[in-house]
Motif scaffolding. Structure first.
Motif, short mmCIF file in Angstrom:
data_model
loop_
_atom_site.label_atom_id
_atom_site.label_comp_id
_atom_site.label_asym_id
_atom_site.label_seq_id
_atom_site.Cartn_x
_atom_site.Cartn_y
_atom_site.Cartn_z
N GLY A 48 9.50 6.34 9.31
CA GLY A 48 10.32 7.30 8.81
C GLY A 48 9.74 8.59 9.16
O GLY A 48 10.31 9.47 8.50
N GLN A 49 9.26 8.84 10.16
CA GLN A 49 8.85 10.13 10.81
C GLN A 49 9.71 10.52 11.83
O GLN A 49 10.00 9.86 12.78
N GLY A 50 10.03 11.90 11.91
CA GLY A 50 11.08 12.17 12.96
C GLY A 50 12.60 11.85 12.91
O GLY A 50 13.04 11.75 11.66
N GLU A 51 13.23 11.88 13.80
CA GLU A 51 14.87 11.79 13.75
C GLU A 51 14.96 10.47 13.28
O GLU A 51 16.03 10.48 12.67
N ALA A 52 14.30 9.45 13.73
CA ALA A 52 14.73 7.85 13.29
C ALA A 52 14.05 7.58 11.90
O ALA A 52 13.50 6.62 11.69
N PRO A 57 5.61 18.52 10.56
CA PRO A 57 4.95 19.73 10.32
C PRO A 57 4.22 19.72 9.11
O PRO A 57 3.20 20.51 9.04
N GLY A 58 4.66 18.92 8.03
CA GLY A 58 4.02 18.99 6.60
C GLY A 58 2.64 18.42 7.05
O GLY A 58 1.70 18.56 6.11
N PHE A 59 2.29 17.64 8.08
CA PHE A 59 0.77 17.19 8.33
C PHE A 59 0.01 17.96 9.26
O PHE A 59 -0.89 17.52 9.46
N GLY A 60 0.36 19.31 9.36
CA GLY A 60 -0.51 20.10 10.08
C GLY A 60 -1.79 20.06 9.71
O GLY A 60 -2.76 20.07 10.53
N PRO A 61 -2.05 20.30 8.43
CA PRO A 61 -3.69 20.61 7.88
C PRO A 61 -4.26 19.22 8.48
O PRO A 61 -5.62 19.41 8.79
N ILE A 62 -3.66 18.22 8.17
CA ILE A 62 -4.40 16.76 8.51
C ILE A 62 -4.54 16.72 9.92
O ILE A 62 -5.47 16.43 10.58
N LEU A 63 -3.66 17.13 10.76
CA LEU A 63 -4.00 17.23 12.34
C LEU A 63 -5.10 18.18 12.88
O LEU A 63 -5.90 17.70 13.65
N GLU A 64 -4.98 19.22 12.12
CA GLU A 64 -6.16 20.20 12.60
C GLU A 64 -7.54 19.49 12.21
O GLU A 64 -8.52 19.68 12.77
N MET A 65 -7.41 18.88 10.88
CA MET A 65 -8.59 18.22 10.59
C MET A 65 -9.21 17.23 11.58
O MET A 65 -10.40 16.89 11.92
N LEU A 66 -8.24 16.54 11.84
CA LEU A 66 -8.55 15.47 13.09
C LEU A 66 -9.01 15.88 14.17
O LEU A 66 -10.02 15.52 14.81
N THR A 77 1.04 -1.16 0.11
CA THR A 77 -0.02 -0.02 0.09
C THR A 77 0.84 1.33 -0.01
O THR A 77 0.34 2.37 -0.52
N ASP A 78 2.09 1.06 0.52
CA ASP A 78 2.95 2.29 0.57
C ASP A 78 3.44 2.44 -0.77
O ASP A 78 4.03 3.78 -1.32
N GLU A 79 3.54 1.50 -1.71
CA GLU A 79 3.84 1.72 -3.19
C GLU A 79 2.69 2.34 -4.02
O GLU A 79 3.03 3.18 -4.97
N PHE A 80 1.50 2.03 -3.61
CA PHE A 80 0.22 2.57 -4.28
C PHE A 80 0.27 3.97 -3.88
O PHE A 80 -0.21 4.66 -4.78
N TYR A 81 0.34 4.14 -2.59
CA TYR A 81 0.17 5.67 -2.07
C TYR A 81 0.90 5.89 -1.10
O TYR A 81 0.82 5.72 0.09
N PRO A 82 2.12 6.72 -1.26
CA PRO A 82 3.05 6.90 -0.21
C PRO A 82 2.60 8.01 0.89
O PRO A 82 1.71 8.96 0.45
N VAL A 83 2.38 7.80 2.07
CA VAL A 83 1.92 8.74 2.79
C VAL A 83 2.27 10.05 2.95
O VAL A 83 1.42 10.84 3.58
N ARG A 84 3.32 10.42 2.58
CA ARG A 84 3.66 11.80 2.51
C ARG A 84 2.84 12.67 1.62
O ARG A 84 2.62 13.91 1.65
N TYR A 85 1.92 12.00 0.89
CA TYR A 85 0.92 12.88 -0.12
C TYR A 85 -0.14 12.74 0.48
O TYR A 85 -1.36 13.19 -0.25
N SER A 86 -0.60 12.28 1.73
CA SER A 86 -2.03 12.47 2.22
C SER A 86 -2.45 13.69 2.60
O SER A 86 -3.75 13.60 2.50
#
Length: 576
Positions: free
Chosen positions: A521-525, A238-247, A34-43
């Protein structure tokens, strides 16, 4: 009909005069995740998921908007299509890009359901891709209810299923069947029955909210009494700020119970569900493939897509096709040098799993032979049933006096026998957790740059304790980064109170606040270009935990920490 074919080496659009021989030559792409179909960075592309469709495909040659611009109706690929996450984005992005028929040798069960629920037809007859047009009558492997969903354009518009069963009232049932029957309110069910079930808990997290809002359009209120929301996956980005506000807005609007990382008992959804909400005989529905982590508590955890979760939230119940059950029985004794994670890696390499005989089924684990291991360690079996291709896994209780246990004469689709004395310390090589290799068979030292201890799989208290115990007499090798990320605030606070986190820090490790973090792959690690990492989590698909130009090995907590001390993976580690 215009068809896109995915191969291991690339992709092409079918042209006229193509036959099955040419269609299958050079090998169709297997295990497309599913990561190949849709990478989460584009959520954040919540208005048009189709723009990012297939941009994570392993060849790295499909760019934003490419699939939509090809104007294809059909997609063809190989075995176990849609493995990995339960995120419905993988199906919706295909639909939004114009795909209406997906032909594959075999499907991950959750991905297949998600395709149907958003209006795409899944088929295992690859010859359909050669037709000029296809109707549902051409697709034999659809149930009547699935056809009904497709006729209505997807699950949100489909009528509610009426419960029925084909089995005798006194028929013997597996543990999976018993729990589903109880939550369907009928005496007996068997594999293949389609029933409405009422879960005890429904949960979701950040990136699913755009899809939930789409599925719940027009809903004034939600009927289910126990809905939980988490911000565990992407809150550090930080790039997921709009999604978090939506949540946060979604949670407040519908009165959903927040279990955010800022809360005292917040954390990774699976850890919190396991420790606070899962009860023997309970039913949990969650929008994540590792929902059956709660199986160690004797609860049935069903990984569902956003449309199914929305149905459960809105109506209180949702439709389930009862899966076949497989019993996994362990014999012998697991050596002290081995972890239950080594058992999982071994299982992933068995012929039974490799041949796809777990796909869509539910695994019932008889763990009596490993009763000397902690629940934390045994949790990995239920958690990583998803990597085995199963819908999930559940622990069979040691006593028949338990709240729910399988009938003695229950009928299983298959029974697997595993001799624990054959298990050895092992790793999964890049880029698939099924790439099993015993440590003793590693020919050369593999230099390691980063190690991650964390996630719903490897961030439990027992993992933190093991890491601290090893590091008390050692240090992290120079030039190596060891990240330790507890799975919940409860685990973090307990480990901190006992000085375990201080021990990790004193030995050169880096302690991170709870969350999914390094697992995705989120954050430092996160792994970088050209780097090698050892992760004690569950997946090492290319690009999942950082750069697609990095390599990630999956291993037990002990093996991972020893790699941090040595600065490498090697056959010599088996003697430590």
């Amino acid at each position: 009909m215009r068809t896109l074919v995915l191969r291991e080496t690339g992709h092409f659009v079918l042209s006229g005069g193509v036959d099955m021989v040419k269609l299958l030559q050079n090998g169709l792409a297997d295990h497309v995740s599913t990561d190949e179909f849709y990478p989460v960075r584009y959520s954040s592309l919540a208005d048009d998921f189709g723009q990012a469709a297939l941009t994570g495909f392993r060849t790295q040659k499909i760019q934003l908007g490419d699939l939509a611009s090809l104007n294809c109706d059909c997609l063809v690929l190989g075995q176990n299509a849609g493995c990995g996450s339960a995120r419905e984005h993988a199906a919706v992005c295909l639909y939004d890009a114009g795909i209406r028929l997906v032909c594959a040798v075999s499907f991950n069960a959750t991905f297949r359901r998600n395709l149907i629920h958003c209006g795409c037809v899944p088929a295992t007859d690859l010859s359909l891709a050669l037709k000029e047009s296809v109707t549902m009558d051409d697709v034999p492997d659809l149930s009547e209810y699935e056809r009904d969903i497709l006729k209505h354009g997807g699950l949100p518009n489909a009528p509610v299923l009426v419960n029925s069963s084909r089995c005798r009232r006194d028929a013997a049932m597996t543990m999976t069947e018993k729990i589903l029957a109880q939550h369907a309110g009928i005496p007996c069910i068997r594999a293949g029955d389609e029933v409405n079930v009422t879960p005890d808990v429904v949960f979701t997290y950040d990136v699913h909210v755009p899809l939930l809002r789409r599925a719940l359009a027009g809903a004034e209120r939600l009927r289910h009494p126990c809905i939980l929301a988490f911000d565990d996956h992407f809150s550090v980005n930080p790039g997921f700020g709009p999604i978090l506000e939506m949540l946060y807005e979604f949670t407040e609007r519908y009165g959903i119970v927040p279990r955010f990382l800022s809360h005292e008992n917040g954390g990774v959804c699976h850890s919190v569900i396991r420790d606070y909400y899962a009860a023997p005989g309970g039913l949990v529905a969650g929008t994540d493939s590792h929902t059956s982590t709660c199986g160690i508590r004797g609860a049935l955890g069903l990984a569902v897509g956003a449309a199914e979760a929305a149905a459960a939230m809105k109506n209180g119940a949702f439709a389930v096709t009862v899966p076949e059950s497989v019993k996994v029985v362990f014999h012998g004794r697991l050596a002290d040098c081995c972890a239950v994670k080594d058992v999982v890696l071994y299982l992933l390499n068995t012929e039974f799993v490799r041949d796809g005989k777990t796909l869509g089924r539910f695994l019932e684990f008889d763990m009596l032979a490993m009763r000397d291991r902690s629940d934390d360690e045994l949790t990995v079996l239920c958690n990583m049933a998803a990597e085995m291709g199963a819908w999930g896994g559940i622990a069979i209780p040691a006593s028949h006096d338990a709240a729910v246990s399988p009938d003695a004469d229950a009928s299983y689709a298959d029974i697997i026998e595993i001799n624990l004395s054959q298990i050895v310390p092992a790793v999964a090589m890049p880029h698939n957790p099924a790439n099993y290799t015993p440590l003793s068979e590693l020919r050369d030292d593999i230099p390691i740059h980063k190690i991650f201890i964390g996630s719903c799989t490897g961030g439990l208290f027992n993992d933190i304790r093991i890491a601290a115990d090893i590091l008390r007499k050692s240090r992290v090798a120079e030039g190596v980064q060891l990240f330790v990320q507890p799975a919940s605030n409860t685990i973090y606070n307990r480990a901190d109170a006992l000085g375990l986190l201080e021990t990790v820090g004193d030995a050169g490790g880096i302690v991170l606040k709870p969350g999914c973090g390094g697992c995705i792959g989120q954050g430092e690690a996160a792994i970088g270009d050209g780097e090698n990492g050892v992760w004690n989590s569950n997946r090492n698909f290319q690009g999942r935990v950082g750069s697609p130009k990095g390599n990630v090995y999956i291993a037990s907590t002990k093996t991972s920490v020893l790699a941090a001390i040595r600065g490498s993976l090697s056959s010599g580690m088996t003697h430590l």
